[in-house]
Design an enzyme around this catalytic site. Structure first.
Site, PDB file in Angstrom:
ATOM      1  CE  LYS A  95      -3.739  -2.553   2.153  1.00 12.18           C
ATOM      2  NZ  LYS A  95      -4.478  -2.950   3.353  1.00 12.18           N
ATOM      3  CD  GLN A 117      -3.469  -4.492   6.597  1.00 15.33           C
ATOM      4  OE1 GLN A 117      -3.342  -3.503   5.889  1.00 15.33           O
ATOM      5  NE2 GLN A 117      -4.078  -5.585   6.174  1.00 15.33           N
ATOM      6  CG  ASP A 141      -9.683  -0.356   4.977  1.00 15.20           C
ATOM      7  OD1 ASP A 141      -9.356  -0.652   3.813  1.00 15.20           O
ATOM      8  OD2 ASP A 141      -9.019  -0.673   5.968  1.00 15.20           O
TER       9      ASP A 141
END
Ligand code: NAP
Length: 304
Positions: free
Chosen positions: A66, A110, A133
């Site tokens: 990422k 995460q 997200d």
């Protein structure tokens, strides 16, 4: 063209189009890089903050990917690695700090988190405008209402793949029967909502669904996100269907497989995404898209 290595030649419908996620992700990143450059002309540089708690090796790989993608498209990234002993209160305080920081447009914590931290509490704490997200209940609610918001990267990336494939082959989800295998908030549930919003007729399948083979067999579009290696056999797939494989499983020899038996399914499908090189790269490219969109939206800038 060589003969297919399938014993059931009657099932053969031609080799499926390979939905090359690497190539499609490069297209999406190029599109995002152009938008980032346009934002920079207006003195705006999108910023993504990523928190990694603990030392899960798979998560470390994902997070590095990422950060690399951010560098490629011109997004500023802040990566914070925290020890596995970090308390929930400490992590929430970090989220609060990023929520208040005007240079941060996207916040990503995460998953999975260590067991003593409730993922739900962390997700709920992220400013929905920075929730790149797309897991915050407000963004999921907007999606359910068919209204614009930030959508989870994997399903949003899949919709983009379908749109690229559809543009080239005159295909659209509208009017199609879709089977989505899985109902997690990260993949299956938002995927089913996106496809419903795109006028497909969607069946969401899960671990209690009877006759899964039958549900797959009647589907023009299959999204496999059950997390079970080769769950979908080639013979289940309707001839001419489009098949998207989200699953990622590491084999004993180190190679990767998906939820679909790719070699057999590609003999029946019109198009199929491989593992690796399918949905994975699109998920990361879509994160770049979400962060750039969040940066523009927060400043009232239209990117079109
Ligand atoms: P998850 O949270 O474990 O959810 C799995 C879902 O599949 C659940 O809804 C479960 O049903 C359902 N399921 C399990 N076994 C099933 C079966 N035999 N038949 C039908 N449904 C079944 O997993 P996830 O986070 O959604 O991820 C799914 C897979 O995608 C995993 O392999 C993951 O590694 C992969 N993934 C890939 C990417 C990428 O970028 N490529 C991104 C995210 C995830 P219940 O709800 O009844 O338990």
């Amino acid at each position: 063209m060589s003969k297919p290595a399938d014993t059931d030649l009657a099932a053969y419908s031609g080799f499926a189009t390979n939905l090359d996620g690497k190539a499609m992700a490069a297209l999406l990143r190029a599109e995002v890089a152009k938008d980032v450059a346009a934002l920079q002309l207006r003195q705006t540089k999108p910023g993504l903050a990523v928190a990694l708690v603990g030392d899960d090796p798979a998560s470390q790989v994902y997070v590095k990917g990422k950060v690399r993608a951010c560098q490629e498209v011109g997004i500023a990234s802040t990566m914070l690695t925290l020890p596995a002993t970090t308390t929930q209160a400490e992590l929430l305080a970090q989220v609060d700090a990023w929520n208040a920081d005007p240079a941060i447009d996207g916040i990503l914590v995460q998953l999975p988190l260590p067991g003593h931290i409730a993922a739900r509490a962390v997700i709920d704490r992220i400013d929905p405008a920075k929730d790149v997200d797309g897991f915050h209940p407000l963004n999921l609610g907007l999606l359910a209402a068919g209204r614009p918001g930030l959508v989870a990267c994997t399903p949003a990336g899949i919709l983009k793949m379908l749109s690229i494939y559809g543009g080239a082959h005159g295909w659209t989800p509208a009017g199609k029967r879709a089977a989505v295998l899985g109902r997690s908030i990260t993949v299956g549930r938002p995927m089913a909502l996106l496809l419903t919003n795109a006028d497909a007729t969607v069946t969401t399948c899960h671990s209690r669904t009877p006759d899964l083979a039958g549900r797959v067999a009647e589907a023009d579009l299959v999204i496999a996100a059950a997390g079970s290696r080769h769950l979908i056999q080639g013979g289940w797939v309707k001839r001419g269907a489009v098949v998207i494989d989200v699953g990622i499983h590491r084999n004993p020899d180190g190679t990767l497989s998906g939820d679909v038996d790719y070699a057999a399914a590609r003999l029946r499908a019109a198009a199929i995404s491989p593992v690796p090189g399918g949905v994975g790269p699109m998920t990361i490219a879509q994160l770049m898209r979400n962060c750039t969109d969040a940066a523009a939206r927060r400043r009232g800038i239209s990117l079109v």
